[in-house]
Design an enzyme around this catalytic site. Sequence first.
Site, PDB file in Angstrom:
ATOM      1  N   CYS A 128       0.857  -1.236  -0.140  1.00 16.51           N
ATOM      2  CA  CYS A 128      -0.098  -0.124   0.022  1.00 16.51           C
ATOM      3  C   CYS A 128       0.815   1.236  -0.036  1.00 16.51           C
ATOM      4  CB  CYS A 128      -0.906  -0.059   1.143  1.00 16.51           C
ATOM      5  SG  CYS A 128      -1.519  -1.648   1.703  1.00 16.51           S
TER       6      CYS A 128
ATOM      7  N   ARG B 243       0.636   2.968  -5.705  1.00 11.21           N
ATOM      8  CA  ARG B 243       1.040   1.742  -4.999  1.00 11.21           C
ATOM      9  C   ARG B 243      -0.127   0.975  -4.798  1.00 11.21           C
ATOM     10  NH1 ARG B 243       6.214   3.102  -2.420  1.00 11.21           N
ATOM     11  NH2 ARG B 243       6.030   1.131  -1.492  1.00 11.21           N
TER      12      ARG B 243
ATOM     13  N   TRP C 200      -3.435  -1.989  -1.988  1.00 10.15           N
ATOM     14  CA  TRP C 200      -3.558  -3.235  -2.802  1.00 10.15           C
ATOM     15  C   TRP C 200      -3.961  -4.553  -1.916  1.00 10.15           C
ATOM     16  CZ3 TRP C 200      -0.616  -7.435  -4.213  1.00 10.15           C
ATOM     17  CH2 TRP C 200      -1.003  -8.043  -5.525  1.00 10.15           C
TER      18      TRP C 200
ATOM     19  N   ASN D 149       1.329  -1.671   5.776  1.00  8.56           N
ATOM     20  CA  ASN D 149       1.802  -2.061   4.697  1.00  8.56           C
ATOM     21  C   ASN D 149       2.616  -3.402   5.348  1.00  8.56           C
ATOM     22  OD1 ASN D 149       2.478  -2.707   2.078  1.00  8.56           O
ATOM     23  ND2 ASN D 149       4.248  -1.222   2.150  1.00  8.56           N
ATOM     24  N   GLY D 150       2.019  -4.521   4.644  1.00  8.16           N
ATOM     25  CA  GLY D 150       2.904  -5.532   4.617  1.00  8.16           C
ATOM     26  C   GLY D 150       1.836  -6.791   5.398  1.00  8.16           C
TER      27      GLY D 150
ATOM     28  N   GLU E  98       8.941  -8.167 -23.287  1.00  6.31           N
ATOM     29  CA  GLU E  98       8.362  -6.909 -22.886  1.00  6.31           C
ATOM     30  C   GLU E  98       7.267  -6.202 -23.444  1.00  6.31           C
ATOM     31  OE1 GLU E  98       8.631  -5.469 -20.201  1.00  6.31           O
ATOM     32  OE2 GLU E  98       8.416  -3.410 -20.388  1.00  6.31           O
TER      33      GLU E  98
ATOM     34  N   LYS F 257       3.550  -5.461 -21.462  1.00  8.36           N
ATOM     35  CA  LYS F 257       2.865  -4.283 -21.561  1.00  8.36           C
ATOM     36  C   LYS F 257       1.566  -4.295 -22.101  1.00  8.36           C
ATOM     37  CE  LYS F 257       6.012  -1.855 -19.708  1.00  8.36           C
ATOM     38  NZ  LYS F 257       6.035  -2.778 -18.898  1.00  8.36           N
TER      39      LYS F 257
ATOM     40  N   GLU G 149      -0.806  -5.891 -19.432  1.00 11.83           N
ATOM     41  CA  GLU G 149      -1.002  -5.136 -18.208  1.00 11.83           C
ATOM     42  C   GLU G 149      -1.831  -3.870 -18.441  1.00 11.83           C
ATOM     43  OE1 GLU G 149       3.348  -3.471 -17.310  1.00 11.83           O
ATOM     44  OE2 GLU G 149       2.212  -4.131 -15.593  1.00 11.83           O
TER      45      GLU G 149
ATOM     46  N   HIS H  95       8.096 -24.940 -32.404  1.00 10.99           N
ATOM     47  CA  HIS H  95       8.046 -26.094 -31.368  1.00 10.99           C
ATOM     48  C   HIS H  95       6.544 -25.947 -30.709  1.00 10.99           C
ATOM     49  CE1 HIS H  95      12.042 -27.113 -32.007  1.00 10.99           C
ATOM     50  NE2 HIS H  95      12.323 -25.978 -32.032  1.00 10.99           N
TER      51      HIS H  95
ATOM     52  N   LYS I 140       2.187  -0.717  -8.085  1.00 13.01           N
ATOM     53  CA  LYS I 140       3.469  -0.287  -8.763  1.00 13.01           C
ATOM     54  C   LYS I 140       4.516  -1.066  -7.856  1.00 13.01           C
ATOM     55  CE  LYS I 140       6.461   1.974 -11.030  1.00 13.01           C
ATOM     56  NZ  LYS I 140       6.496   1.828 -12.559  1.00 13.01           N
TER      57      LYS I 140
END
Length: 646
Positions: free
Chosen positions: A33, A58, A106, A132-133, A516, A520, A523, A539, A641
């Site tokens: 958070c 965040r 979050w 947070n945690g 990448e 992108k 997400e 394959h 984030k």
Amino acid sequence: MRGLLPVSRMTSGRGRRRSAAGEPAVATLVPMCGIVGYVGGQQAIDVVMDGLRRLEYRGYDSAGVALVEAGSLHTAKRAGKLANLDKALAHEHPVPATTGIGHTRWATHGAPNDVNAHPHTDAAGRVAVIHNGIIENFAELRVGLERRGHDLVSETDTEVVAHLLGEELSRHDGDLVAAMHGVCRDLAGAFTLVAVAAADPDRLVAARRSSPLVVGLGDGENFVASDVSAFIAHTREALELGQDQVVEVTRDSVTVTDFAGAAAEATPYHVDWDASAAEKGGYAWFMLKEIDEQPRAIADTLLGRMAADGSLQLDEMRLSDEELRVVDKVIIIACGTAFYSGLVAKYAIEHWTRLPCEVELASEFRYRDPVVDRSTLVVAISQSGETMDTLMAIRYARAQRARVLAICNTNGSTIPRESDAVIYTRAGPEIAVASTKGFLSQIVACHLLGLYLAQVRGTKYGDEVKAILDQLHRVPAQVQRVLDDADQVRVLARDLAGSTSVLFLGRHTGFPVALEGALKLKELAYLHAEGFAAGELKHGPIALVDIGVPVFVVVPPRGRDAIHAKMLSNIQEVRARGARTIVLAEEGDDEVAGHADEVIWLPRVPTLLQPLVATVPLQIFACEVATALGHDVDQPRNLAKSVTVE
Ligand code: M6R
């Protein structure tokens, strides 16, 4: 008053284990958070809400504030984005408090509803806390509290802390600092906590273990926050707290102790970022601004690295040349986009140093019993410097006596602090959840590391190092050209926004670029997108190719003739099956034109530097597709984030 609720008026009792929406509250919620706290002369609600706006990247599942005024706590919290809380507050009478805390969350699992949002309070409404945690022993602590007659209304681990603080406040005669010491000693896990007490309106108390917390030092006002962007508009002077420390903050004083209550030291530092760096500055999205900032981010990351004699110098490097000479293996650990920058780095590091280089997802690293010893150099790449998977991998590596070097964008964050050495990327604050300038500057920093190792170990001559540095210094202008020519990509994005699946192919350093590009798009646009090593196509993945499926192909520069020719064959293979091929190739590579439905031309750069220019159109593509689909580009669903839980 639903918006800003005096805590004394909050109901309590067993009947409350339901969310505001009526659905049952859910099992353990683990926040990851944004946290902000303020004590000073301004209206706390303004400072706290402004800080939350800057920290919302965040986490944005719910948000809440607590204000202390005239012996009472007033809290407001809402599920959903900060805008919901803002709306609720707009209907309330302002509380003229000058001390307050705020939280944006979050959730890793469970419903992000009003009840589970922070702050949490004890039943008597004497103390409010944000967190947070993860409190790992919260279940057993909760059982103890319930046995002692406490009624908990959410099932978060944070509420347990609020009730424990309430108990400790009684035990310590209302002393919030002593209460925090007592509680922290009983907690297992990782946490940042910030608490305020109704009876103590001019003080907040915070604590940290393995979770981010910085203190902002103002004039007649002080701040605490998960990161400096929350208070950078007010002060650039900050304090970096150490592990297992408690900080007591009033408007005129900041006092640091350890969990036992003994005086402790924190490290002061000056924040270089200017306040406007954390603003959108007229762009529709932070991501667009950050994409445009890439030439500057690369140039700044390169700044001052070349000594007068043309050799490479890395000032922050805390490892001696002797220590680097005995390295016999490099292992790069990182997550997500940072992991892909590590994949790019592998090509350069192995080529320039002849050292074996492994690249490993940080979340997998310590579970496979990796071969790590004191001659292993572990390189941890992280934009935020707080990614828990990466942090845990670092701790594991250090326990095996490996040397750990961090590549990081955030001064004062945990990962560089827990590493033996650091190379800072100088990209400035990256606010959009999707990493862009973070990625390119990580590649540059990795290349600097590779060159430095080569220089120290003598696998490259000085003039060779200088020639590569010269090429790197040309990259900002080359990236700028890609940005200036991006209209073609924007048109393409609008055209392809209706696609259900998009594939990306690459070889050599083009492979991580393909990964990448796909990440992108996933997400931001929530589309099925996959990146493949082009040679792997036959394959299995080629079965995904169908009429009209867009396939982006990153073609290597012509200097690598063997892979260049193979890529042309791969383009033909997918084209023969009806794919729409969009080829990224260097200018002058006329051979590709006949194979592609569309070509995005890239400036000519050496193969090892090609990801720095080839990634940019893919970032713009994903951003534009997401915009066309009406998504929130900066805050994509389900993401945050800084991923500060494992
Ligand atoms: O802060 P970090 O670089 O450690 O973050 C690692 C990943 O979480 C991050 O790169 C993530 O994959 C991004 N959202 C990708 O755009």
